[in-house]
Scaffold this motif. Structure first.
Motif, PDB file in Angstrom:
ATOM      1  N   SER A   1      -3.708 -11.075  14.006  1.00  0.00           N
ATOM      2  CA  SER A   1      -4.193  -9.716  13.684  1.00  0.00           C
ATOM      3  C   SER A   1      -3.477  -9.424  12.301  1.00  0.00           C
TER       4      SER A   1
ATOM      5  N   LEU B   1      -2.261   7.992  16.451  1.00  0.00           N
ATOM      6  CA  LEU B   1      -3.445   7.800  15.562  1.00  0.00           C
ATOM      7  C   LEU B   1      -3.848   6.453  15.772  1.00  0.00           C
TER       8      LEU B   1
ATOM      9  N   ILE C   1      -3.990  11.054   7.291  1.00  0.00           N
ATOM     10  CA  ILE C   1      -3.404   9.806   6.477  1.00  0.00           C
ATOM     11  C   ILE C   1      -4.396   9.388   5.807  1.00  0.00           C
TER      12      ILE C   1
ATOM     13  N   GLU D   1      -7.620  -2.792   4.194  1.00  0.00           N
ATOM     14  CA  GLU D   1      -7.099  -1.498   4.265  1.00  0.00           C
ATOM     15  C   GLU D   1      -7.762  -0.673   5.522  1.00  0.00           C
ATOM     16  N   GLN D   2      -6.690   0.127   6.120  1.00  0.00           N
ATOM     17  CA  GLN D   2      -6.902   0.810   7.225  1.00  0.00           C
ATOM     18  C   GLN D   2      -7.176   2.200   6.851  1.00  0.00           C
TER      19      GLN D   2
ATOM     20  N   TYR E   1       0.285   5.490   1.403  1.00  0.00           N
ATOM     21  CA  TYR E   1      -0.590   6.158   2.206  1.00  0.00           C
ATOM     22  C   TYR E   1       0.289   7.441   2.011  1.00  0.00           C
TER      23      TYR E   1
ATOM     24  N   ILE F   1       3.072   0.546  15.124  1.00  0.00           N
ATOM     25  CA  ILE F   1       1.814   0.108  15.845  1.00  0.00           C
ATOM     26  C   ILE F   1       2.114  -0.350  17.200  1.00  0.00           C
TER      27      ILE F   1
ATOM     28  N   PHE G   1      -7.485   5.821   8.787  1.00  0.00           N
ATOM     29  CA  PHE G   1      -7.047   6.565   9.983  1.00  0.00           C
ATOM     30  C   PHE G   1      -7.844   7.967  10.453  1.00  0.00           C
TER      31      PHE G   1
ATOM     32  N   PHE H   1       0.768  -1.193   0.153  1.00  0.00           N
ATOM     33  CA  PHE H   1       0.057   0.080   0.001  1.00  0.00           C
ATOM     34  C   PHE H   1       0.903   1.197  -0.017  1.00  0.00           C
TER      35      PHE H   1
ATOM     36  N   ILE I   1      -4.081  -7.533  20.598  1.00  0.00           N
ATOM     37  CA  ILE I   1      -2.525  -7.688  20.165  1.00  0.00           C
ATOM     38  C   ILE I   1      -1.815  -6.676  20.533  1.00  0.00           C
TER      39      ILE I   1
ATOM     40  N   TYR J   1      -6.988  -0.252  15.643  1.00  0.00           N
ATOM     41  CA  TYR J   1      -5.320   0.123  16.122  1.00  0.00           C
ATOM     42  C   TYR J   1      -5.227   1.357  16.630  1.00  0.00           C
TER      43      TYR J   1
ATOM     44  N   LEU K   1      -0.280  -3.350   9.469  1.00  0.00           N
ATOM     45  CA  LEU K   1       0.714  -2.464   8.529  1.00  0.00           C
ATOM     46  C   LEU K   1       2.090  -2.291   8.958  1.00  0.00           C
TER      47      LEU K   1
ATOM     48  N   GLN L   1       3.241   8.049  16.106  1.00  0.00           N
ATOM     49  CA  GLN L   1       4.221   8.608  15.196  1.00  0.00           C
ATOM     50  C   GLN L   1       5.049   9.510  15.932  1.00  0.00           C
TER      51      GLN L   1
ATOM     52  N   GLN M   1      -9.976  -9.351  21.063  1.00  0.00           N
ATOM     53  CA  GLN M   1      -8.762  -9.996  21.177  1.00  0.00           C
ATOM     54  C   GLN M   1      -7.657  -8.720  20.980  1.00  0.00           C
TER      55      GLN M   1
ATOM     56  N   SER N   1      -3.442  -3.696  18.428  1.00  0.00           N
ATOM     57  CA  SER N   1      -4.851  -4.174  17.496  1.00  0.00           C
ATOM     58  C   SER N   1      -5.851  -4.712  18.101  1.00  0.00           C
TER      59      SER N   1
ATOM     60  N   THR O   1     -11.979  -4.269  13.439  1.00  0.00           N
ATOM     61  CA  THR O   1     -10.569  -4.340  14.097  1.00  0.00           C
ATOM     62  C   THR O   1     -10.179  -2.808  14.200  1.00  0.00           C
TER      63      THR O   1
ATOM     64  N   LEU P   1       6.010   5.456  12.013  1.00  0.00           N
ATOM     65  CA  LEU P   1       4.664   5.209  12.465  1.00  0.00           C
ATOM     66  C   LEU P   1       5.073   3.776  12.997  1.00  0.00           C
TER      67      LEU P   1
ATOM     68  N   TYR Q   1      -1.609   3.706  16.723  1.00  0.00           N
ATOM     69  CA  TYR Q   1      -0.158   3.792  16.251  1.00  0.00           C
ATOM     70  C   TYR Q   1       0.419   5.120  16.857  1.00  0.00           C
TER      71      TYR Q   1
END
Lengths: 116, 114
Positions: free
Chosen positions: A101, B90, A45, B102-103, A37, B45, B105, A35, B55, B33, A104, B37, B53, B48, B31, B43, B35
């Motif tokens: 999971s 984020l 973003i 795809e995520q 971004y 993670i 934000f 990907f 992570i 997340y 990215l 920055q 659950q 999640s 799901t 960036l 992040y």
């Protein structure tokens, strides 16, 4: 573990020209998704474009296109006819399945400045 | 409007204080997340959360904890902030039903620790 590398810290181009931003990746997976971004000055973003590893055709969306070179583990982003508003930080990312999971993994980003 | 929303936009606090940031998504994703920055735009993670659950990125200090009331909300609490916690946080979301996952934000929360 997967890794994404963007070696270009910053690029400056003149408006209406074409720019290419580099990205290389490392993965053990036979099938994967890549990907790009864009992060604007406001911090937002947004998703731009993606490439499926099993597709030979380079993805294209508007004035964004990809140069996918699988043997080189490379996925370059090409922006044609650049505009002032394309000035932003561009991140390359790879999707990784980790600990149950999808996540990215981002590169370090390339700051693009488009000058009038 | 369907999107990822974060509050506050900015937060300034002192070392040792507790802070909490909110995130809500109206995209119907399952799901979410968080992040971090840093000042160099890197960036990373942090967490999640999917179907209850959690992570956790093993590098995240224990003073950070996510809190979820339902699949549309994932808040971030920092129990006792440190100077190195100054960053933009984020929130993002995605759907496991989506082939590409795809995520999307949120606008981010900028934390400054004095």
């Amino acid at each position: 573990a997967q890794k994404v590398t963007q070696t270009q810290t910053s690029i400056s181009v003149m408006e209406k020209t074409t720019v290419t931003m580099d990205c290389v990746y490392e993965t053990q997976d036979s099938s994967y998704f890549l990907f790009w971004y864009k992060q604007t000055a406001s911090g937002e973003i947004v998703f731009l474009i993606r490439q499926d590893s099993y597709k030979k055709e380079n993805a294209t969306v508007g004035h964004y296109s990809l140069n996918f070179q699988k043997p080189k583990s490379s996925i370059g982003l090409i922006i044609t006819a650049t505009q002032i508003e394309d000035s932003a930080v561009y991140f390359c990312a790879m999707r990784e399945f980790s600990s149950g999971s999808w996540q990215l993994i981002f590169g370090s980003g390339t700051q693009l400045t488009v000058m009038p | 409007e369907t999107a990822v929303f974060q509050t506050p936009n900015y937060h300034v606090t002192q070392v040792g204080n507790e802070v909490s940031f909110n995130c809500k998504q109206t995209l119907g994703h399952d799901t979410m997340y968080w992040y971090k920055q840093d000042s160099k735009k890197l960036l990373k993670i942090m967490f999640s959360y999917n179907n209850k659950q959690l992570i956790v990125n093993e590098t995240v200090p224990r003073r950070f904890s996510p809190q979820s009331s339902d699949k549309a909300h994932l808040n971030l609490r920092i129990k006792s902030v440190e100077p190195e916690d100054s960053a933009v946080y984020l929130c993002a979301s995605s759907s496991t039903r989506d082939t590409y996952a795809e995520q999307f934000f949120g606008p981010g929360t900028r934390l400054t620790v004095l």
